[in-house]
Motif scaffolding. Structure first.
Motif, PDB file in Angstrom:
ATOM      1  N   TRP A  73     -10.596  -7.308  -3.609  1.00  0.00           N
ATOM      2  CA  TRP A  73     -11.905  -8.292  -3.007  1.00  0.00           C
ATOM      3  C   TRP A  73     -11.698  -8.488  -1.753  1.00  0.00           C
ATOM      4  O   TRP A  73     -12.803  -8.439  -1.130  1.00  0.00           O
ATOM      5  CB  TRP A  73     -10.619 -10.005  -3.573  1.00  0.00           C
ATOM      6  N   SER A  74     -11.026  -6.931  -1.244  1.00  0.00           N
ATOM      7  CA  SER A  74     -11.231  -7.320   0.176  1.00  0.00           C
ATOM      8  C   SER A  74     -12.444  -6.046   0.352  1.00  0.00           C
ATOM      9  O   SER A  74     -12.475  -5.494   1.579  1.00  0.00           O
ATOM     10  CB  SER A  74     -10.499  -7.384   0.809  1.00  0.00           C
ATOM     11  N   GLY A  75     -12.450  -5.346  -0.485  1.00  0.00           N
ATOM     12  CA  GLY A  75     -13.871  -4.426  -0.170  1.00  0.00           C
ATOM     13  C   GLY A  75     -13.187  -3.050  -0.245  1.00  0.00           C
ATOM     14  O   GLY A  75     -13.354  -2.006   0.400  1.00  0.00           O
ATOM     15  N   ASN A  76     -11.819  -2.595  -0.361  1.00  0.00           N
ATOM     16  CA  ASN A  76     -10.936  -1.795  -0.376  1.00  0.00           C
ATOM     17  C   ASN A  76     -10.628  -1.378   0.918  1.00  0.00           C
ATOM     18  O   ASN A  76     -10.486  -0.223   1.602  1.00  0.00           O
ATOM     19  CB  ASN A  76     -11.121  -0.675  -1.170  1.00  0.00           C
ATOM     20  N   HIS A  77     -10.004  -2.082   1.973  1.00  0.00           N
ATOM     21  CA  HIS A  77     -10.323  -2.525   2.557  1.00  0.00           C
ATOM     22  C   HIS A  77      -8.471  -1.934   3.183  1.00  0.00           C
ATOM     23  O   HIS A  77      -7.581  -2.024   2.616  1.00  0.00           O
ATOM     24  CB  HIS A  77      -9.682  -4.346   3.700  1.00  0.00           C
ATOM     25  N   ILE A  78      -8.498  -1.068   4.179  1.00  0.00           N
ATOM     26  CA  ILE A  78      -7.471   0.040   4.314  1.00  0.00           C
ATOM     27  C   ILE A  78      -6.297  -0.413   4.727  1.00  0.00           C
ATOM     28  O   ILE A  78      -5.360  -0.544   4.410  1.00  0.00           O
ATOM     29  CB  ILE A  78      -7.761   0.979   5.652  1.00  0.00           C
ATOM     30  N   ILE A  79      -5.996  -1.834   5.981  1.00  0.00           N
ATOM     31  CA  ILE A  79      -5.193  -2.702   6.321  1.00  0.00           C
ATOM     32  C   ILE A  79      -4.299  -3.343   5.463  1.00  0.00           C
ATOM     33  O   ILE A  79      -3.208  -3.362   5.078  1.00  0.00           O
ATOM     34  CB  ILE A  79      -5.198  -3.096   8.063  1.00  0.00           C
ATOM     35  N   VAL A  80      -5.604  -3.797   4.482  1.00  0.00           N
ATOM     36  CA  VAL A  80      -4.791  -4.468   4.026  1.00  0.00           C
ATOM     37  C   VAL A  80      -4.252  -3.517   2.545  1.00  0.00           C
ATOM     38  O   VAL A  80      -3.707  -4.498   1.797  1.00  0.00           O
ATOM     39  CB  VAL A  80      -5.769  -5.381   2.859  1.00  0.00           C
ATOM     40  N   GLY A  81      -4.928  -2.877   1.967  1.00  0.00           N
ATOM     41  CA  GLY A  81      -4.348  -1.810   1.075  1.00  0.00           C
ATOM     42  C   GLY A  81      -2.392  -1.258   1.336  1.00  0.00           C
ATOM     43  O   GLY A  81      -1.711  -1.278   0.833  1.00  0.00           O
ATOM     44  N   LEU A  82      -2.396  -1.969   2.668  1.00  0.00           N
ATOM     45  CA  LEU A  82      -0.744  -1.459   3.022  1.00  0.00           C
ATOM     46  C   LEU A  82       0.045  -2.098   2.535  1.00  0.00           C
ATOM     47  O   LEU A  82       1.521  -2.391   2.686  1.00  0.00           O
ATOM     48  CB  LEU A  82      -0.858  -1.089   4.906  1.00  0.00           C
ATOM     49  N   PHE A  83      -0.558  -3.625   2.155  1.00  0.00           N
ATOM     50  CA  PHE A  83       0.463  -4.990   2.039  1.00  0.00           C
ATOM     51  C   PHE A  83       0.322  -4.697   0.554  1.00  0.00           C
ATOM     52  O   PHE A  83       1.236  -6.353  -0.358  1.00  0.00           O
ATOM     53  CB  PHE A  83       0.152  -5.958   3.124  1.00  0.00           C
ATOM     54  N   VAL A  84      -0.607  -4.681   0.070  1.00  0.00           N
ATOM     55  CA  VAL A  84      -1.046  -5.204  -1.174  1.00  0.00           C
ATOM     56  C   VAL A  84      -0.995  -3.532  -2.468  1.00  0.00           C
ATOM     57  O   VAL A  84      -1.700  -2.411  -1.607  1.00  0.00           O
ATOM     58  CB  VAL A  84      -2.131  -6.059  -1.229  1.00  0.00           C
ATOM     59  N   PRO A  85      -0.948  -4.142  -3.667  1.00  0.00           N
ATOM     60  CA  PRO A  85      -1.614  -2.644  -4.684  1.00  0.00           C
ATOM     61  C   PRO A  85      -2.512  -2.080  -4.505  1.00  0.00           C
ATOM     62  O   PRO A  85      -3.684  -3.134  -4.304  1.00  0.00           O
ATOM     63  CB  PRO A  85      -0.614  -3.598  -5.913  1.00  0.00           C
ATOM     64  N   ILE A  86      -3.370  -0.775  -4.053  1.00  0.00           N
ATOM     65  CA  ILE A  86      -4.051  -0.123  -3.977  1.00  0.00           C
ATOM     66  C   ILE A  86      -3.962   0.566  -5.625  1.00  0.00           C
ATOM     67  O   ILE A  86      -6.012   0.966  -5.729  1.00  0.00           O
ATOM     68  CB  ILE A  86      -4.106   0.739  -2.445  1.00  0.00           C
ATOM     69  N   ASN A  87      -3.402   0.879  -5.671  1.00  0.00           N
ATOM     70  CA  ASN A  87      -3.230   1.092  -7.677  1.00  0.00           C
ATOM     71  C   ASN A  87      -2.903   0.279  -8.236  1.00  0.00           C
ATOM     72  O   ASN A  87      -1.689  -0.413  -8.453  1.00  0.00           O
ATOM     73  CB  ASN A  87      -3.714   3.044  -6.967  1.00  0.00           C
ATOM     74  N   GLU A  88      -2.289   1.093  -9.104  1.00  0.00           N
ATOM     75  CA  GLU A  88      -1.428   0.755 -10.679  1.00  0.00           C
ATOM     76  C   GLU A  88       0.178   1.207 -10.533  1.00  0.00           C
ATOM     77  O   GLU A  88       1.117   1.041 -12.006  1.00  0.00           O
ATOM     78  CB  GLU A  88      -1.801   0.422 -12.049  1.00  0.00           C
ATOM     79  N   SER A  89      -0.335   2.232  -9.533  1.00  0.00           N
ATOM     80  CA  SER A  89       1.798   2.785 -10.014  1.00  0.00           C
ATOM     81  C   SER A  89       2.538   1.576  -9.984  1.00  0.00           C
ATOM     82  O   SER A  89       2.403   0.451  -8.741  1.00  0.00           O
ATOM     83  CB  SER A  89       1.587   3.757  -8.387  1.00  0.00           C
ATOM     84  N   ILE A  90       4.346   2.038 -10.227  1.00  0.00           N
ATOM     85  CA  ILE A  90       5.494   1.088 -10.453  1.00  0.00           C
ATOM     86  C   ILE A  90       5.451   0.870  -8.643  1.00  0.00           C
ATOM     87  O   ILE A  90       5.825  -0.312  -8.463  1.00  0.00           O
ATOM     88  CB  ILE A  90       6.531   2.128 -11.208  1.00  0.00           C
ATOM     89  N   TRP A  91       5.413   2.029  -7.913  1.00  0.00           N
ATOM     90  CA  TRP A  91       5.542   1.611  -6.584  1.00  0.00           C
ATOM     91  C   TRP A  91       5.265   0.500  -5.822  1.00  0.00           C
ATOM     92  O   TRP A  91       5.279  -0.649  -5.079  1.00  0.00           O
ATOM     93  CB  TRP A  91       5.486   3.158  -6.002  1.00  0.00           C
ATOM     94  N   GLU A  92       2.882   0.787  -6.283  1.00  0.00           N
ATOM     95  CA  GLU A  92       2.469  -0.246  -5.187  1.00  0.00           C
ATOM     96  C   GLU A  92       2.865  -1.318  -6.188  1.00  0.00           C
ATOM     97  O   GLU A  92       2.797  -2.531  -5.191  1.00  0.00           O
ATOM     98  CB  GLU A  92       0.899  -0.105  -5.740  1.00  0.00           C
ATOM     99  N   HIS A  93       3.471  -1.936  -7.314  1.00  0.00           N
ATOM    100  CA  HIS A  93       3.427  -2.575  -7.424  1.00  0.00           C
ATOM    101  C   HIS A  93       4.905  -3.983  -7.210  1.00  0.00           C
ATOM    102  O   HIS A  93       4.515  -4.581  -7.360  1.00  0.00           O
ATOM    103  CB  HIS A  93       3.551  -3.302  -9.363  1.00  0.00           C
TER     104      HIS A  93
END
Length: 215
Positions: A73-93
């Motif tokens: 929803w953020s348009g793949n914002h780099i800062i947002v990605g630090l705190f929310v999942p950027i892919n479907e890995s277990i780590w990101e979840h």
């Protein structure tokens, strides 16, 4: 001549004795009232702690669910990605629990730190325990069943959040983790820093692999 004098003094003695008893009764009432006020205050604080714990769990369940989509929803914002999942890995979840519960814990620590001095290390433990439960339960059930199921993945998230808040609540009351405060702070900040670093520089390990990418 002495008899009337004794009779005259008798009421004064009675009044004196009554005054002493009245003082004792009044003092006892004050002590009982004070203890009742203290008991009511402690019960009220405990009710508030339980209420905030329940609301916190609901908050994390909702914000964690929304955070799953926030990067897109953020348009793949780099800062947002630090705190929310950027892919479907277990780590990101694992971020779905870690960061929303961290925000919730900040509010609860600020509100209850005077009444419950152990609340900060207790929530550190709860956050770490809940975050680690996600990969443990995921790999346990996929090892047994041979594949993952969406409904079970959701159930793991819900169970991990509930467990995290249950641990936090119980340990806040018992204060058993006070001797390990700095250790828990250290582990928490290691996880915090790891999420930030490994978001865009993940190690070549199964935990960090995007589950939607084959091979």
């Amino acid at each position: 001549m002495t008899r009337p004098a004794k009779m005259f003094l008798l009421p004064h003695k009675i009044i004196s004795d009554l005054s002493k008893h009245s003082f004792l009764i009044s003092g006892t009432k004050c002590i009982i009232t004070l203890w009742l006020h203290i008991l009511c205050y402690e019960v009220n604080i405990m009710i508030q702690l339980k209420f905030f714990t329940i609301i916190g769990a609901i908050f994390v369940l909702i914000t964690g669910t929304l955070a799953h989509f926030l990067y897109r929803w953020s348009g793949n914002h780099i800062i947002v990605g630090l705190f929310v999942p950027i892919n479907e890995s277990i780590w990101e979840h694992m971020k779905l629990l870690f960061f929303p519960m961290f925000l919730c814990s900040v509010v609860m620590v600020l509100k209850f730190r005077k009444e419950y001095p152990c609340i900060a290390p207790s929530f550190c433990f709860g956050i770490l325990a809940g975050t680690l439960l996600i990969p443990v339960l995921y790999y346990a059930y996929t090892y047994i069943l041979g594949k993952n199921y969406f409904i079970l993945d959701i159930s793991i998230f819900v169970l991990s959040v509930l467990a995290a808040f249950w641990f936090s609540y119980r340990l806040t009351l018992s204060c058993k983790l006070m001797p390990y405060t700095f250790l828990l702070y250290g582990l928490f900040f290691i996880f915090f820093a790891s999420f930030l670093v490994f978001t865009y520089y993940p190690p070549e390990l199964e935990l960090f692999k995007d589950q939607t990418v084959s091979g």
